[in-house]
Design an enzyme around this catalytic site. Structure first.
Site, mmCIF file in Angstrom:
data_model
loop_
_atom_site.group_PDB
_atom_site.id
_atom_site.type_symbol
_atom_site.label_atom_id
_atom_site.label_comp_id
_atom_site.label_asym_id
_atom_site.label_seq_id
_atom_site.Cartn_x
_atom_site.Cartn_y
_atom_site.Cartn_z
ATOM 1 N N GLY A 11 31.459 23.801 -15.823
ATOM 2 C CA GLY A 11 32.708 24.549 -15.731
ATOM 3 C C GLY A 11 32.541 25.868 -14.995
ATOM 4 N NE ARG A 95 36.607 34.891 -28.043
ATOM 5 C CZ ARG A 95 37.349 34.509 -27.022
ATOM 6 N NH1 ARG A 95 38.667 34.638 -27.077
ATOM 7 N NH2 ARG A 95 36.791 34.008 -25.948
ATOM 8 C CB CYS A 124 37.483 37.301 -19.679
ATOM 9 S SG CYS A 124 38.934 36.243 -19.696
ATOM 10 C CD GLN A 151 44.526 38.074 -18.654
ATOM 11 O OE1 GLN A 151 45.178 38.684 -19.499
ATOM 12 N NE2 GLN A 151 43.927 36.933 -18.920
ATOM 13 N NE ARG A 232 46.316 33.447 -16.060
ATOM 14 C CZ ARG A 232 45.262 33.552 -16.861
ATOM 15 N NH1 ARG A 232 44.097 33.988 -16.416
ATOM 16 N NH2 ARG A 232 45.362 33.225 -18.130
ATOM 17 C CG HIS A 239 40.556 39.014 -15.883
ATOM 18 N ND1 HIS A 239 40.900 37.983 -15.041
ATOM 19 C CD2 HIS A 239 40.326 38.437 -17.099
ATOM 20 C CE1 HIS A 239 40.866 36.836 -15.705
ATOM 21 N NE2 HIS A 239 40.520 37.093 -16.950
ATOM 22 C CG ASN A 306 37.613 36.268 -14.559
ATOM 23 O OD1 ASN A 306 37.794 36.781 -13.443
ATOM 24 N ND2 ASN A 306 37.715 34.971 -14.758
HETATM 25 N N1 LIG Z 1 36.969 31.466 -17.317
HETATM 26 C C1 LIG Z 1 36.816 32.639 -17.925
HETATM 27 O O1 LIG Z 1 36.935 33.731 -17.325
HETATM 28 C C2 LIG Z 1 36.476 32.681 -19.370
HETATM 29 C C3 LIG Z 1 36.165 33.905 -19.931
HETATM 30 C C4 LIG Z 1 35.846 33.968 -21.288
HETATM 31 C C5 LIG Z 1 35.833 32.820 -22.017
HETATM 32 N N2 LIG Z 1 36.146 31.619 -21.446
HETATM 33 C C6 LIG Z 1 36.111 30.425 -22.282
HETATM 34 O O2 LIG Z 1 35.021 29.605 -21.884
HETATM 35 C C7 LIG Z 1 35.352 28.232 -22.061
HETATM 36 C C8 LIG Z 1 35.177 27.488 -20.748
HETATM 37 O O3 LIG Z 1 35.993 28.072 -19.771
HETATM 38 P P1 LIG Z 1 35.890 27.669 -18.230
HETATM 39 O O4 LIG Z 1 36.784 28.636 -17.563
HETATM 40 O O5 LIG Z 1 34.475 27.552 -17.771
HETATM 41 O O6 LIG Z 1 36.561 26.208 -18.239
HETATM 42 P P2 LIG Z 1 36.395 24.985 -17.213
HETATM 43 O O7 LIG Z 1 36.091 25.462 -15.851
HETATM 44 O O8 LIG Z 1 37.591 24.140 -17.443
HETATM 45 O O9 LIG Z 1 35.091 24.223 -17.772
HETATM 46 C C9 LIG Z 1 35.087 23.548 -18.998
HETATM 47 C C10 LIG Z 1 33.699 22.979 -19.251
HETATM 48 O O10 LIG Z 1 33.691 22.371 -20.544
HETATM 49 C C11 LIG Z 1 33.256 21.021 -20.420
HETATM 50 N N3 LIG Z 1 33.878 20.199 -21.449
HETATM 51 C C12 LIG Z 1 35.193 19.964 -21.660
HETATM 52 N N4 LIG Z 1 35.381 19.146 -22.705
HETATM 53 C C13 LIG Z 1 34.141 18.842 -23.176
HETATM 54 C C14 LIG Z 1 33.659 18.023 -24.223
HETATM 55 N N5 LIG Z 1 34.493 17.356 -25.026
HETATM 56 N N6 LIG Z 1 32.323 17.929 -24.384
HETATM 57 C C15 LIG Z 1 31.469 18.588 -23.591
HETATM 58 N N7 LIG Z 1 31.868 19.380 -22.565
HETATM 59 C C16 LIG Z 1 33.189 19.496 -22.366
HETATM 60 C C17 LIG Z 1 33.673 20.618 -19.034
HETATM 61 O O11 LIG Z 1 32.957 19.494 -18.636
HETATM 62 P P3 LIG Z 1 33.513 18.519 -17.460
HETATM 63 O O12 LIG Z 1 33.273 19.265 -16.182
HETATM 64 O O13 LIG Z 1 32.650 17.324 -17.631
HETATM 65 O O14 LIG Z 1 34.952 18.270 -17.720
HETATM 66 C C18 LIG Z 1 33.297 21.885 -18.276
HETATM 67 O O15 LIG Z 1 31.907 21.928 -18.064
HETATM 68 C C19 LIG Z 1 36.774 28.214 -22.623
HETATM 69 O O16 LIG Z 1 36.687 28.153 -24.034
HETATM 70 C C20 LIG Z 1 37.329 29.546 -22.176
HETATM 71 O O17 LIG Z 1 38.371 29.999 -23.036
HETATM 72 C C21 LIG Z 1 36.453 31.530 -20.143
#
Ligand SMILES: NC(=O)c1ccc[n+]([C@@H]2O[C@H](COP(=O)([O-])OP(=O)(O)OC[C@H]3O[C@@H](n4cnc5c(N)ncnc54)[C@H](OP(=O)(O)O)[C@@H]3O)[C@@H](O)[C@H]2O)c1
Length: 332
Positions: A11, A95, A124, A151, A232, A239, A306
């Protein structure tokens, strides 16, 4: 021997975690990658991504960095803990749990002293705000905050970045933009005045509620008033936040610049921008000025990547603190 797992390795955040582990020479002897069936079996940097299911081998993992959404964390974090790992979780799953520390590495590392095997990484937008505000709160106390966020789409994950690009590409080539999926409206060439989702009966979004709750938990002060509007904008990474702070004791803008000039993780700039913050670990603070409408108020502009300090960098910094603690340098 330290074995690290990255859950959600494919991700937006997970990929940056892997970059950071390498960049910061994190002392891992082995790194195991997990993701969903969508990408399991693919390779990143020569490592095969494992499927996270009941056949997954969780043995010997010391630290698990989770960034795969709250549902995955709820389902899997305790299984990793039972197998012996400490989980550092990027999602919102834990959290609000009073037994689980919510830690910004520069602000409240002492909260790591007691944890039940899970440590939560803040949202974030809250993360960057805390790095900028904690030194002011410690010096003069913060009574009330008014924050408007701008954001970026990577805060919603990889699919949202692809959606921004697809809409912008279509529009610039004279075609109809594809229908929005990640957001309730088109994001390209637009601004969405409510980032996050509305829970039934709530007039604030979940993003806004996170900032209100997490600010008080991290600064360990339930009396701080927090008014927030999360927005957004069509920015890929970084952000931005317009912040108005009402302090308990008076403080000048010059004194705030001095405090933040010495603060860990902060970089002062005249007018920080998300484009220039991308790929950096610092929280950039600028436009610090006294607010003439109130004798104890200041305004500032706070920007950070972020995916890095807002997520992956802080998680890896927490992991570094845990490793140092184990090696005999206790957390603050
Ligand atoms: N983006 C940010 O700035 C940010 C900041 C703070 C916190 N977060 C948090 O971090 C988390 C991930 O965010 P992201 O932005 O990286 O999302 P993302 O780009 O959508 O990536 C999601 C990741 O989770 C994996 N995944 C989804 N369902 C799964 C499952 N059932 N089992 C195992 N792996 C699974 C996906 O795998 P596949 O590729 O195989 O689908 C992918 O690797 C979220 O909880 C988000 O709220 C994000």
């Amino acid at each position: 021997m330290t074995r690290v797992a990255v859950v959600g390795a494919t991700g937006a955040v997970g990929r940056v975690m892997l970059e950071l582990l390498r960049e910061r020479s994190f002392p891992a002897d082995d790194i195991v990658l997990f993701a969903s069936p969508r990408t399991a079996g693919t390779e990143i940097d020569g490592r095969v991504v494992q499927l996270l299911d009941d056949t997954a081998d969780l043995s010997g993992i010391d630290i698990a960095l989770f960034s795969a959404g709250a549902g995955t964390s709820r389902q899997w974090a305790s299984k990793f803990v039972d197998a012996g790992a400490v989980v550092i979780d990027n999602s919102s799953a834990f959290r609000r749990d009073p037994s689980i520390p919510l830690v910004v590495s520069e602000v409240n590392p002492h909260a790591l002293r007691h944890h039940p095997g899970i440590i939560a990484n803040p949202n974030c937008s809250t993360m960057q705000l805390m790095v900028a505000l904690a030194p002011i709160h410690r010096a003069v106390g913060i009574e009330r905050l008014i924050v408007s966020t701008y954001q970026s789409v990577s805060g919603t994950g990889k699919a949202a970045v692809d959606e921004l690009d697809a809409q912008a590409h279509a529009n610039l080539h004279g075609m109809d933009m594809p229908a929005p999926e990640a957001y309730p409206d088109h994001i390209a060439f637009n601004v969405i005045g409510a980032a996050g989702n509305f829970a039934e009966g709530d007039d604030h979004t979940d993003e806004e509620r996170k900032m209100m709750f997490e600010t008080r938990k991290i600064l360990e002060d339930e009396s701080i008033g927090v008014a927030v509007t999360c927005v957004r904008v069509p920015v890929r990474v970084g952000h931005s936040e317009a912040v108005n702070i009402q302090t308990r004791e008076p403080i000048t803008a010059d004194r705030v610049r001095e405090l933040l000039g010495d603060a860990p993780g902060v970089a002062l700039e005249h007018v920080p921008s998300p484009l220039r913050s991308a790929g950096r670990d610092e929280v950039f603070v600028g436009r610090i000025r006294n607010d003439d409408s109130h004798p104890r108020a200041l305004s500032m502009w706070v920007v950070s990547d972020n995916l890095r300090k807002g997520a992956a960098t802080n998680a890896v910094q927490i992991a570094e603190l845990l490793v140092a603690d184990r090696a005999g340098s206790p957390v603050a």
